[in-house]
Design an enzyme around this catalytic site. Sequence first.
Site, PDB file in Angstrom:
ATOM      1  N   ARG A 137      96.410   4.704  37.918  1.00  0.00           N
ATOM      2  CA  ARG A 137      95.063   4.101  37.925  1.00  0.00           C
ATOM      3  C   ARG A 137      94.052   5.023  37.261  1.00  0.00           C
ATOM      4  O   ARG A 137      93.058   4.564  36.690  1.00  0.00           O
ATOM      5  CB  ARG A 137      94.656   3.653  39.330  1.00  0.00           C
ATOM      6  CG  ARG A 137      94.465   4.718  40.417  1.00  0.00           C
ATOM      7  CD  ARG A 137      93.139   5.448  40.282  1.00  0.00           C
ATOM      8  NE  ARG A 137      92.588   5.893  41.523  1.00  0.00           N
ATOM      9  CZ  ARG A 137      91.863   7.008  41.660  1.00  0.00           C
ATOM     10  NH1 ARG A 137      91.652   7.813  40.619  1.00  0.00           N
ATOM     11  NH2 ARG A 137      91.348   7.321  42.813  1.00  0.00           N
ATOM     12  N   MET A 174      87.878  13.154  32.863  1.00  0.00           N
ATOM     13  CA  MET A 174      88.632  12.592  33.980  1.00  0.00           C
ATOM     14  C   MET A 174      88.934  13.607  35.085  1.00  0.00           C
ATOM     15  O   MET A 174      89.393  13.241  36.155  1.00  0.00           O
ATOM     16  CB  MET A 174      89.953  12.009  33.468  1.00  0.00           C
ATOM     17  CG  MET A 174      89.793  10.957  32.383  1.00  0.00           C
ATOM     18  SD  MET A 174      88.682   9.604  32.827  1.00  0.00           S
ATOM     19  CE  MET A 174      89.545   8.903  34.219  1.00  0.00           C
ATOM     20  N   GLY A 175      88.700  14.892  34.833  1.00  0.00           N
ATOM     21  CA  GLY A 175      89.125  15.901  35.808  1.00  0.00           C
ATOM     22  C   GLY A 175      88.129  16.178  36.907  1.00  0.00           C
ATOM     23  O   GLY A 175      88.497  16.593  38.010  1.00  0.00           O
ATOM     24  N   THR A 176      86.841  15.980  36.633  1.00  0.00           N
ATOM     25  CA  THR A 176      85.812  16.380  37.598  1.00  0.00           C
ATOM     26  C   THR A 176      85.613  15.293  38.649  1.00  0.00           C
ATOM     27  O   THR A 176      85.047  14.240  38.357  1.00  0.00           O
ATOM     28  CB  THR A 176      84.497  16.701  36.859  1.00  0.00           C
ATOM     29  OG1 THR A 176      84.734  17.817  36.004  1.00  0.00           O
ATOM     30  CG2 THR A 176      83.385  17.046  37.821  1.00  0.00           C
ATOM     31  N   LYS A 185      92.425   4.356  50.714  1.00  0.00           N
ATOM     32  CA  LYS A 185      93.482   5.321  50.395  1.00  0.00           C
ATOM     33  C   LYS A 185      93.254   6.537  51.272  1.00  0.00           C
ATOM     34  O   LYS A 185      92.136   7.074  51.316  1.00  0.00           O
ATOM     35  CB  LYS A 185      93.447   5.717  48.922  1.00  0.00           C
ATOM     36  CG  LYS A 185      94.500   6.783  48.589  1.00  0.00           C
ATOM     37  CD  LYS A 185      94.717   6.931  47.097  1.00  0.00           C
ATOM     38  CE  LYS A 185      93.758   7.890  46.467  1.00  0.00           C
ATOM     39  NZ  LYS A 185      94.138   8.208  45.062  1.00  0.00           N
ATOM     40  N   HIS A 216      99.707  17.791  35.415  1.00  0.00           N
ATOM     41  CA  HIS A 216     100.457  16.612  35.854  1.00  0.00           C
ATOM     42  C   HIS A 216      99.878  15.311  35.308  1.00  0.00           C
ATOM     43  O   HIS A 216     100.604  14.433  34.852  1.00  0.00           O
ATOM     44  CB  HIS A 216     100.463  16.590  37.390  1.00  0.00           C
ATOM     45  CG  HIS A 216     101.130  15.392  37.972  1.00  0.00           C
ATOM     46  ND1 HIS A 216     102.480  15.182  37.888  1.00  0.00           N
ATOM     47  CD2 HIS A 216     100.621  14.311  38.632  1.00  0.00           C
ATOM     48  CE1 HIS A 216     102.788  14.031  38.466  1.00  0.00           C
ATOM     49  NE2 HIS A 216     101.675  13.488  38.927  1.00  0.00           N
TER      50      HIS A 216
HETATM   51  P1  NAD Z   1      97.283  20.177  37.485  1.00  0.00           P
HETATM   52  O1  NAD Z   1      97.094  21.245  38.516  1.00  0.00           O
HETATM   53  O2  NAD Z   1      98.633  19.645  37.231  1.00  0.00           O
HETATM   54  O3  NAD Z   1      96.719  20.734  36.059  1.00  0.00           O
HETATM   55  C1  NAD Z   1      95.488  21.413  36.005  1.00  0.00           C
HETATM   56  C2  NAD Z   1      95.023  21.522  34.567  1.00  0.00           C
HETATM   57  O4  NAD Z   1      93.768  22.209  34.551  1.00  0.00           O
HETATM   58  C3  NAD Z   1      95.970  22.334  33.673  1.00  0.00           C
HETATM   59  O5  NAD Z   1      95.911  21.830  32.357  1.00  0.00           O
HETATM   60  C4  NAD Z   1      95.353  23.731  33.731  1.00  0.00           C
HETATM   61  O6  NAD Z   1      95.719  24.539  32.630  1.00  0.00           O
HETATM   62  C5  NAD Z   1      93.885  23.358  33.708  1.00  0.00           C
HETATM   63  N1  NAD Z   1      93.021  24.426  34.217  1.00  0.00           N
HETATM   64  C6  NAD Z   1      93.196  25.166  35.343  1.00  0.00           C
HETATM   65  N2  NAD Z   1      92.198  26.054  35.469  1.00  0.00           N
HETATM   66  C7  NAD Z   1      91.374  25.875  34.383  1.00  0.00           C
HETATM   67  C8  NAD Z   1      90.167  26.485  33.944  1.00  0.00           C
HETATM   68  N3  NAD Z   1      89.606  27.475  34.643  1.00  0.00           N
HETATM   69  N4  NAD Z   1      89.606  26.034  32.802  1.00  0.00           N
HETATM   70  C9  NAD Z   1      90.147  25.014  32.091  1.00  0.00           C
HETATM   71  N5  NAD Z   1      91.296  24.410  32.463  1.00  0.00           N
HETATM   72  C10 NAD Z   1      91.890  24.837  33.597  1.00  0.00           C
HETATM   73  O7  NAD Z   1      96.254  19.046  37.849  1.00  0.00           O
HETATM   74  P2  NAD Z   1      96.325  17.477  37.518  1.00  0.00           P
HETATM   75  O8  NAD Z   1      97.079  16.796  38.582  1.00  0.00           O
HETATM   76  O9  NAD Z   1      96.711  17.306  36.104  1.00  0.00           O
HETATM   77  O10 NAD Z   1      94.786  17.086  37.736  1.00  0.00           O
HETATM   78  C11 NAD Z   1      93.785  17.540  36.839  1.00  0.00           C
HETATM   79  C12 NAD Z   1      92.416  17.234  37.415  1.00  0.00           C
HETATM   80  O11 NAD Z   1      92.260  15.813  37.520  1.00  0.00           O
HETATM   81  C13 NAD Z   1      92.170  17.785  38.823  1.00  0.00           C
HETATM   82  O12 NAD Z   1      90.862  18.318  38.860  1.00  0.00           O
HETATM   83  C14 NAD Z   1      92.258  16.552  39.715  1.00  0.00           C
HETATM   84  O13 NAD Z   1      91.503  16.688  40.900  1.00  0.00           O
HETATM   85  C15 NAD Z   1      91.670  15.512  38.780  1.00  0.00           C
HETATM   86  N6  NAD Z   1      91.974  14.112  39.101  1.00  0.00           N
HETATM   87  C16 NAD Z   1      90.990  13.195  38.886  1.00  0.00           C
HETATM   88  C17 NAD Z   1      91.218  11.859  39.157  1.00  0.00           C
HETATM   89  C18 NAD Z   1      90.130  10.870  38.888  1.00  0.00           C
HETATM   90  O14 NAD Z   1      90.250   9.703  39.313  1.00  0.00           O
HETATM   91  N7  NAD Z   1      89.107  11.205  38.153  1.00  0.00           N
HETATM   92  C19 NAD Z   1      92.451  11.461  39.666  1.00  0.00           C
HETATM   93  C20 NAD Z   1      93.466  12.385  39.834  1.00  0.00           C
HETATM   94  C21 NAD Z   1      93.214  13.745  39.543  1.00  0.00           C
END
Ligand code: NAD
Length: 322
Positions: free
Chosen positions: A111, A220-222, A67, A138
């Site tokens: 995914r 899932m975010g980190t 990717k 998102h």
């Molecule tokens: P987004 O920008 O649409 O949303 C971000 C979210 O984080 C919101 O809920 C926001 O309020 C919150 N946020 C922002 N700053 C914050 C803080 N200081 N403390 C706590 N919360 C905070 O992003 P998204 O597209 O929903 O993606 C979220 C995360 O998931 C991103 O870090 C992205 O890189 C990660 N991600 C991980 C995978 C994976 O495979 N693990 C895949 C896609 C995205």
Amino acid sequence: MIIVPEREIANLMTRDAAFDAVERVFAAMAAKDAYNFPVVREAIGHEDALYGFKGGFDQSGMTLGLKAGGYWPNNLATRNEINHQSTIFLFDPDTGKASAMVGGNLLTALRTAAASSVSIKHLAPRNAKVLGMIGAGHQSTFQMRAAVEQRDFEKVIGWNYHPEMLSRLADLAQELGLPFEAVELNQLGEEADVIISITSAFSPSLMDAHVKGGTHIACMGTDTKGKQEVDAALVARATVFTDEVAQAISIGECQHAIAAGAITPTDVAELGAVINGAIAGRSSDEEVTLFDGTGVGLQDLAVASSVVDLAVAQGVAIDVDF
Ligand code: NAD
């Protein structure tokens, strides 16, 4: 070569197909039939963009590719394009010839949601009733839709750093026929049987003291060095599983507990080994299990391969002589 444009993905890919593809490839990774290549991620010095490649080879599924993509922070404001952009390329493992080019934006969300959903299937308490959501960006709605398919949840509770975004979770819960309540983190940690954390935070929101009783937490975010969603002490207390140990300890949620010396890499197990039956998952209703979902290239290849099959079967694949 088959081309499946981004605009076709929503009509083709289903949550079930994404779930099956991700569960299968996690199992293949744990069986050493599939491996991810080192990740490349570069600040290219143009448009403040981060660009890179995640690739791998799954010998059991005969899926080879990568990717390519990243994050262009100015896209939405200046060009009305989404900021995250990715494309998946597949290659014939027998010849090295390019076999498919597939839009990767929606597939990434599907995914990623499938990964936490697979973790809930294999690790969450059987009778989980309350789903706790941390994050309302998102990815969050994809996560909630996939999670509710794994247990008979009766309620969704949520917390977000930006509370004004919580209506997104409330609206989806209503669509899914579930009551929703916005709560503080201590209530979320006390009441939720399953917690999904999907934020872009660089400091922990969910602390060790917040989580009470048997719980499954999908972090899932980190996915980058420095990001953090949960307290390292909570990671240390939990029984920890991941998609790939090397990523978990370097760019995943585990990086902080590792750096603090609170856990070692041998404390982190592959979810695929649970899927394969090689190791046990949850051992009691009272246990705290944690899935560190860092996002691996093989997940992208697995869902892209599924979508190519679906596109061909439904006659919407664009076949070009390449
Ligand atoms: P987004 O920008 O649409 O949303 C971000 C979210 O984080 C919101 O809920 C926001 O309020 C919150 N946020 C922002 N700053 C914050 C803080 N200081 N403390 C706590 N919360 C905070 O992003 P998204 O597209 O929903 O993606 C979220 C995360 O998931 C991103 O870090 C992205 O890189 C990660 N991600 C991980 C995978 C994976 O495979 N693990 C895949 C896609 C995205």
